[in-house]
Design a protein around this motif. Structure first.
Motif, PDB file in Angstrom:
ATOM      1  N   LEU A 195       0.830  -1.201   0.000  1.00 34.38           N
ATOM      2  CA  LEU A 195       0.000   0.000   0.000  1.00 34.38           C
ATOM      3  C   LEU A 195       0.867   1.255   0.000  1.00 34.38           C
ATOM      4  CD1 LEU A 195      -2.788  -1.118   2.493  1.00 34.38           C
ATOM      5  CD2 LEU A 195      -3.083  -0.642   0.065  1.00 34.38           C
ATOM      6  N   GLN A 241       2.389   1.710  -3.418  1.00 31.63           N
ATOM      7  CA  GLN A 241       1.432   2.277  -4.360  1.00 31.63           C
ATOM      8  C   GLN A 241       1.248   3.776  -4.133  1.00 31.63           C
ATOM      9  OE1 GLN A 241       0.295   0.744  -6.945  1.00 31.63           O
ATOM     10  NE2 GLN A 241      -0.961   2.465  -7.630  1.00 31.63           N
ATOM     11  N   GLU A 242       1.350   4.197  -2.866  1.00 24.53           N
ATOM     12  CA  GLU A 242       1.205   5.619  -2.538  1.00 24.53           C
ATOM     13  C   GLU A 242       2.472   6.416  -2.829  1.00 24.53           C
ATOM     14  OE1 GLU A 242       0.089   5.542   1.542  1.00 24.53           O
ATOM     15  OE2 GLU A 242      -1.861   4.596   1.162  1.00 24.53           O
ATOM     16  N   GLY A 277      -0.340  -3.390  -5.745  1.00 20.73           N
ATOM     17  CA  GLY A 277      -0.793  -2.319  -4.859  1.00 20.73           C
ATOM     18  C   GLY A 277      -2.109  -1.716  -5.310  1.00 20.73           C
ATOM     19  N   GLU A 278      -2.327  -1.659  -6.630  1.00 20.11           N
ATOM     20  CA  GLU A 278      -3.597  -1.170  -7.157  1.00 20.11           C
ATOM     21  C   GLU A 278      -4.732  -2.107  -6.772  1.00 20.11           C
ATOM     22  OE1 GLU A 278      -2.732   1.159 -11.253  1.00 20.11           O
ATOM     23  OE2 GLU A 278      -2.164  -0.960 -11.297  1.00 20.11           O
ATOM     24  N   LYS A 293      -5.500  -1.572  -3.019  1.00 24.13           N
ATOM     25  CA  LYS A 293      -6.206  -0.317  -2.771  1.00 24.13           C
ATOM     26  C   LYS A 293      -7.594  -0.292  -3.402  1.00 24.13           C
ATOM     27  CE  LYS A 293      -4.362   3.629  -2.366  1.00 24.13           C
ATOM     28  NZ  LYS A 293      -3.769   4.963  -2.629  1.00 24.13           N
ATOM     29  N   GLU A 312      -8.184  -0.053  -6.568  1.00 17.13           N
ATOM     30  CA  GLU A 312      -8.177   0.794  -7.752  1.00 17.13           C
ATOM     31  C   GLU A 312      -8.356  -0.022  -9.033  1.00 17.13           C
ATOM     32  OE1 GLU A 312      -5.147   4.159  -5.858  1.00 17.13           O
ATOM     33  OE2 GLU A 312      -4.434   2.768  -7.396  1.00 17.13           O
TER      34      GLU A 312
END
Length: 377
Positions: free
Chosen positions: A35, A38-39, A321-322, A325, A327
């Motif tokens: 996470l 990804q951020e 990571g997407e 999240k 996304e």
């Protein structure tokens, strides 16, 4: 002002006491790490902050007496990284690797991890990292299995039954008690026998084992196919996988050398998911493209090569990571074949090393070593 500095030393037994082998917790920690990745709350080596590590390479020939010479999997590396969020720590994993170590009764790789305060550079901990590294790799594969596998997988294929495969299987079994059969393709009978003995001792839920002579036989009817082989001396001797060998709905995880054809990557029934595409992009920029039919000896690099060659679009590659999240979707249907690239990142070591360190501090585990009472410089 007290300028005395001490740091915590954690040998292998201390790391075990600190929970380094807690796979359930390690998977959770890797999710936290992904996470933050990804951020963008991380940095690794290089100007763009996405390098796997810094490797010292040796020449194939030398007239200098005593100069080490190149051979497969003989390398020395430093893997620095910063990870933010709840970790907010800097770390460096260092290791030396030599396949000849086994003849000395040593692991192929000997790894150590240093954690430092990200503001001052003061050392927080110096720890044994062999188990830590194997765990974070296994747990990273486990994150993929958690979000990308079909429900209740029953059969797992292991290509390359070494240490990384042991810990990756540990993550799969931690997540899925439905697993009951293991198919194995290895290079030596001894390695296969040792792997099966290890599994029988540690994974009681496994009901049967099947040893396969060919990779295509090992892949057939498996829900999860894991590649954990070491690099072969010759490029073309690395293992490969083809779509027709896989059953519908299978998840292929590449954590090591793996040849993948561009036509496979671009197939509409196949989804490609990366741990960190930017890392492969940074590796590949400026490097010549492979001339062989297969695109790469590392699955993630295969993604990059295929993008550069115009075989797949960059926006067709999903980051794990997407998925975490929300996304992007992970698995779209039970028939979809998914290829998940696990290249290994030092932010994984920082994350799991930090959690083990904090647990050691909380439970008074390890040995405090003095750096200085007062710095001389």
């Amino acid at each position: 002002m007290n300028n005395g500095i001490s740091f915590l030393y954690l040998d292998e037994n201390a790391m075990i006491k600190a929970g380094v082998k807690d796979m359930h917790k390690c998977i959770q920690t890797m999710e936290d790490m992904f996470l933050l990745l990804q951020e963008g709350d991380y940095r690794m080596g290089g100007e763009k902050g996405n390098e796997h590590g810094i490797r010292v390479s040796f020449p194939k020939e030398s007239n200098i007496v005593g100069m080490p010479l190149h051979k497969p999997d003989y390398r020395f590396m430093a893997m620095p990284a910063y990870l933010g969020g709840r970790f907010k720590a800097f770390g460096i994993k260092s290791y030396g690797s030599n396949p000849a170590n086994v003849q000395l009764g040593l692991p192929r790789s000997v790894l150590m991890m240093t954690l430092m305060d990200v503001c001052t550079g003061v050392p927080l901990a110096y720890m044994s990292a062999n188990i830590l590294s194997a765990m974070r790799t296994g747990a990273t594969s486990g994150v993929g299995a958690k979000y990308l596998s079909v429900k209740n997988p029953k059969t797992v294929t292991i290509i390359g039954p070494g240490t990384v495969s042991r810990y990756s299987l540990y993550s799969f079994i931690t997540l899925y008690p439905s697993i009951e059969k293991i198919k194995i393709k290895g290079r030596s009978k001894q390695g296969i026998d040792d792997f099966i003995s290890y599994c029988k001792e540690n994974f009681k839920i496994i009901k049967s084992y099947e040893i396969c002579d060919k990779i295509e036989d090992a892949c057939g009817d498996s829900d999860i196919v894991f590649f954990g082989t070491t690099n072969a001396a010759n490029y073309e001797d690395n293992p490969t996988v083809q779509k027709e060998w896989l059953k519908a709905g299978s998840l292929v995880i590449g954590a090591s050398a793996l040849l993948v054809n561009t036509d496979f990557l671009s197939n509409e029934d196949v989804k490609v998911i990366s741990d960190n595409y930017k890392m492969y992009e940074e590796w590949g920029e400026g490097q010549p493209l492979p001339t062989q039919k297969n695109v790469s000896t590392l699955l993630g690099m295969g993604f990059y090569d295929a993008v550069v060659q115009g075989k797949i679009r960059r926006d067709s590659i999903t980051e794990i990571g997407e998925v975490l999240k929300g996304e992007k979707s992970g698995r779209d249907n039970d028939q979809q074949i998914i290829l998940y690239a696990v290249g290994g990142m030092p932010i994984e070591d920082v994350a799991w090393g930090y959690d083990c360190y904090m647990n050691a501090v909380k439970n008074n585990i390890g040995t405090s070593l003095k750096l200085w009472d007062k710095p001389m410089l």
